[in-house]
Design an enzyme around this catalytic site. Structure first.
Site, PDB file in Angstrom:
ATOM      1  N   ALA A  19       0.760  -1.252   0.000  1.00 32.47           N
ATOM      2  CA  ALA A  19       0.000   0.000   0.000  1.00 32.47           C
ATOM      3  C   ALA A  19       0.789   1.299   0.000  1.00 32.47           C
ATOM      4  O   ALA A  19       0.300   2.315  -0.492  1.00 32.47           O
ATOM      5  CB  ALA A  19      -0.950  -0.011   1.191  1.00 32.47           C
ATOM      6  N   LYS A  37      -3.041   5.026  -3.990  1.00 37.90           N
ATOM      7  CA  LYS A  37      -4.222   4.262  -4.435  1.00 37.90           C
ATOM      8  C   LYS A  37      -5.116   3.921  -3.249  1.00 37.90           C
ATOM      9  O   LYS A  37      -6.326   3.809  -3.394  1.00 37.90           O
ATOM     10  CB  LYS A  37      -3.779   3.015  -5.202  1.00 37.90           C
ATOM     11  CG  LYS A  37      -3.000   3.366  -6.457  1.00 37.90           C
ATOM     12  CD  LYS A  37      -2.644   2.151  -7.259  1.00 37.90           C
ATOM     13  CE  LYS A  37      -1.590   2.469  -8.311  1.00 37.90           C
ATOM     14  NZ  LYS A  37      -0.238   2.753  -7.741  1.00 37.90           N
ATOM     15  N   ASP A  56       4.453  -8.521   5.962  1.00 34.96           N
ATOM     16  CA  ASP A  56       4.832  -9.045   4.650  1.00 34.96           C
ATOM     17  C   ASP A  56       3.576  -9.699   4.067  1.00 34.96           C
ATOM     18  O   ASP A  56       3.063 -10.665   4.652  1.00 34.96           O
ATOM     19  CB  ASP A  56       5.954 -10.067   4.853  1.00 34.96           C
ATOM     20  CG  ASP A  56       6.429 -10.657   3.532  1.00 34.96           C
ATOM     21  OD1 ASP A  56       5.658 -10.620   2.541  1.00 34.96           O
ATOM     22  OD2 ASP A  56       7.558 -11.169   3.497  1.00 34.96           O
ATOM     23  N   CYS A  64       4.107  -0.767 -12.242  1.00 39.49           N
ATOM     24  CA  CYS A  64       4.512   0.407 -13.041  1.00 39.49           C
ATOM     25  C   CYS A  64       5.639  -0.027 -13.972  1.00 39.49           C
ATOM     26  O   CYS A  64       6.781   0.447 -13.880  1.00 39.49           O
ATOM     27  CB  CYS A  64       4.885   1.600 -12.178  1.00 39.49           C
ATOM     28  SG  CYS A  64       6.116   1.290 -10.929  1.00 39.49           S
TER      29      CYS A  64
HETATM   30  C1  LIG Z   1       4.405  -0.097  -6.190  1.00 37.05           C
HETATM   31  S1  LIG Z   1       4.654   0.260  -4.535  1.00 37.05           S
HETATM   32  C2  LIG Z   1       3.028   0.558  -3.978  1.00 37.05           C
HETATM   33  C3  LIG Z   1       2.492   1.929  -4.303  1.00 37.05           C
HETATM   34  C4  LIG Z   1       1.151   2.187  -3.635  1.00 37.05           C
HETATM   35  N1  LIG Z   1       0.178   1.187  -3.962  1.00 37.05           N
HETATM   36  C5  LIG Z   1       0.597   3.555  -3.987  1.00 37.05           C
HETATM   37  O1  LIG Z   1      -0.270   3.671  -4.848  1.00 37.05           O
HETATM   38  O2  LIG Z   1       1.053   4.531  -3.380  1.00 37.05           O
HETATM   39  C6  LIG Z   1       4.937  -1.349  -3.895  1.00 37.05           C
HETATM   40  C7  LIG Z   1       5.029  -1.386  -2.377  1.00 37.05           C
HETATM   41  O3  LIG Z   1       5.084  -2.761  -1.997  1.00 37.05           O
HETATM   42  C8  LIG Z   1       5.863  -2.851  -0.829  1.00 37.05           C
HETATM   43  N2  LIG Z   1       6.233  -4.270  -0.676  1.00 37.05           N
HETATM   44  C9  LIG Z   1       7.260  -4.948  -1.244  1.00 37.05           C
HETATM   45  N3  LIG Z   1       7.238  -6.239  -0.865  1.00 37.05           N
HETATM   46  C10 LIG Z   1       6.168  -6.384  -0.041  1.00 37.05           C
HETATM   47  C11 LIG Z   1       5.618  -7.487   0.676  1.00 37.05           C
HETATM   48  N4  LIG Z   1       6.189  -8.696   0.625  1.00 37.05           N
HETATM   49  N5  LIG Z   1       4.504  -7.287   1.423  1.00 37.05           N
HETATM   50  C12 LIG Z   1       3.920  -6.062   1.482  1.00 37.05           C
HETATM   51  N6  LIG Z   1       4.423  -4.972   0.849  1.00 37.05           N
HETATM   52  C13 LIG Z   1       5.517  -5.134   0.081  1.00 37.05           C
HETATM   53  C14 LIG Z   1       7.003  -1.899  -1.117  1.00 37.05           C
HETATM   54  O4  LIG Z   1       7.670  -1.539   0.072  1.00 37.05           O
HETATM   55  C15 LIG Z   1       6.266  -0.743  -1.784  1.00 37.05           C
HETATM   56  O5  LIG Z   1       5.889   0.202  -0.830  1.00 37.05           O
END
Ligand SMILES: C[S@@+](CC[C@H](N)C(=O)[O-])C[C@H]1O[C@@H](n2cnc3c(N)ncnc32)[C@H](O)[C@@H]1O
Length: 382
Positions: free
Chosen positions: A207, A212, A256, A325
């Site tokens: 998130a 979003k 996670d 993205c």
């Molecule tokens: C593309 S960004 C999300 C952007 C967000 N949805 C927004 O619109 O602002 C992906 C996010 O996933 C998190 N992330 C990576 N691995 C993860 C995991 N195993 N569980 C939860 N979050 C994770 C990252 O730290 C990052 O903040």
């Protein structure tokens, strides 16, 4: 004495040559636009600049020299409003003492041969082989391929979303109204791809920083939303944003997602998965040079785990939006086809948006057709 802000550009380049991304938007200086312009020219033309530098350098040139040479050459070759002597002197001033003679000599040679060097310029030089090869295959029409490449050199547009009525407008310098959240226009489109009915619970799997999540909170004010984020620092930013924009129906959870458990089956799941971010190169052109085919394949495998896990939380008849993205097929179409093949009951739902952004029932805004970052999104249901 070196200009302190050029030193920050030099530091960005030092990090870059060590394989790291360091962000600096130069917001604390009245000359922000000037330094941002240098930053963009450095990384948009990074490939051509390296091609020019290799004509004058041995293989094992120290990174400090590479950083000052790249900074200097970008200004000499691509920024006509900066006098050549200033570009040379400032770059030499930033260089460690022992390396100054080399940097001085190479940059003076570039100044001397500038006209001939620029005759060799072609946009193809600005893209690394892995990226150029995979995208050339996608286009039958060479002119369209070139306009695709050119579109990465366009000045990126930034937008503001009203958290009152979800309208979007172009970012204005100095505008700081607390109801607006800054967002990319295609990122903004993802939660709006389709308006779903009877949504009482939502799971946002990845998130932070929460762009979003904020949209989901306002679109579905009567739903309970769980917003999961693994990175503790990013959860803090997420929580600040949820508070600032009064998203009272959202609970932020530091976990996670791959190990997340609860006993709810969700009506709507947003899986905005970690990715290579190769769709963001108009805004972050250095990303192009720090990734490669291996990263794309590694990310694609990792994303498959998120997709499988996401499905386990989806209610029958509910919807899962998967987004990244990145425009690379391995992170988008191929992952979705893999999932559809494994799950017979699963179906794609076509987004309800302008058809020019749709390919094979998925949201796929290509950069020469859109003002925003490159995204892939698919809506799944079963
Ligand atoms: C593309 S960004 C999300 C952007 C967000 N949805 C927004 O619109 O602002 C992906 C996010 O996933 C998190 N992330 C990576 N691995 C993860 C995991 N195993 N569980 C939860 N979050 C994770 C990252 O730290 C990052 O903040």
């Amino acid at each position: 004495m070196a200009d302190n802000i050029r030193r920050r550009l030099y530091n960005l380049l030092l990090h870059f040559f060590n394989g790291q991304i360091k962000e600096d938007f130069f917001t604390d200086t009245p000359y922000r636009k000037f330094y941002r312009k240098i930053y963009f020219e450095i990384f948009r033309h990074f490939g051509f600049i390296q091609y020019v530098l290799t004509k004058y350098l041995k293989k094992d040139t120290p990174v400090e020299s590479m950083a000052s040479l790249t900074l200097g050459a970008a200004q000499i070759l691509f920024l006509d409003d900066i006098p050549d002597y200033a570009a040379v002197n400032e770059s030499v001033a930033l260089t460690p003492k022992k390396q100054k003679p080399l940097v001085n000599a190479v940059l003076r040679n570039i100044v001397k041969n500038k006209t001939n060097l620029l005759k060799e310029y072609h946009i193809y030089y600005d893209f690394p082989h892995y990226f150029f090869d995979r995208w050339q295959k996608e286009f039958k029409d060479e002119n369209e391929f070139e306009s695709f490449l050119q579109s990465f050199h366009k000045v990126p547009k930034y937008y503001l979303v009203s958290t009152n009525d979800l309208s979007i407008k172009e970012y204005e310098e100095g505008f700081n109204n607390s109801i607006y959240y800054p967002m990319d226009i295609n990122s903004y489109t993802i939660p709006l791809l389709k308006k779903f009915q009877n949504v009482s619970n939502i799971l946002d799997c990845c998130a932070a920083p929460g762009g979003k999540t904020i949209l989901l909170s306002k679109l579905y004010p009567n739903a309970r939303i769980k917003a999961v984020e693994k990175n503790p620092d990013r959860v803090k930013v997420l929580m600040q944003n949820l508070k600032k924009y009064k998203c009272n129906n959202v609970e932020a959870i530091n976990a996670d997602f791959l190990h997340f458990t609860d006993n709810i089956q969700y009506d709507l799941i947003l899986l905005d998965a970690p990715c290579t971010a190769l769709g963001t190169i108009r805004k972050h052109p250095e990303v192009l040079w720090l990734k490669n085919d291996k990263d794309i394949n590694r990310m694609s495998k990792y994303q498959k785990k998120f997709l499988e896990k996401g499905l386990t939380h989806l209610k029958k008849g509910g919807h899962l939006i998967y987004s990244v993205c990145s425009l690379e097929p391995e992170e988008g179409f191929e992952n979705i086809h893999w999932l559809l093949k494994k799950n017979n009951n699963l179906k794609l739902v076509t987004p309800e948006i302008d058809k020019k952004f749709i390919k094979d029932n998925c949201f796929y805004p290509l950069p020469h057709k859109s003002e925003g970052d490159g995204f892939f999104a698919a809506i799944l249901t079963y």
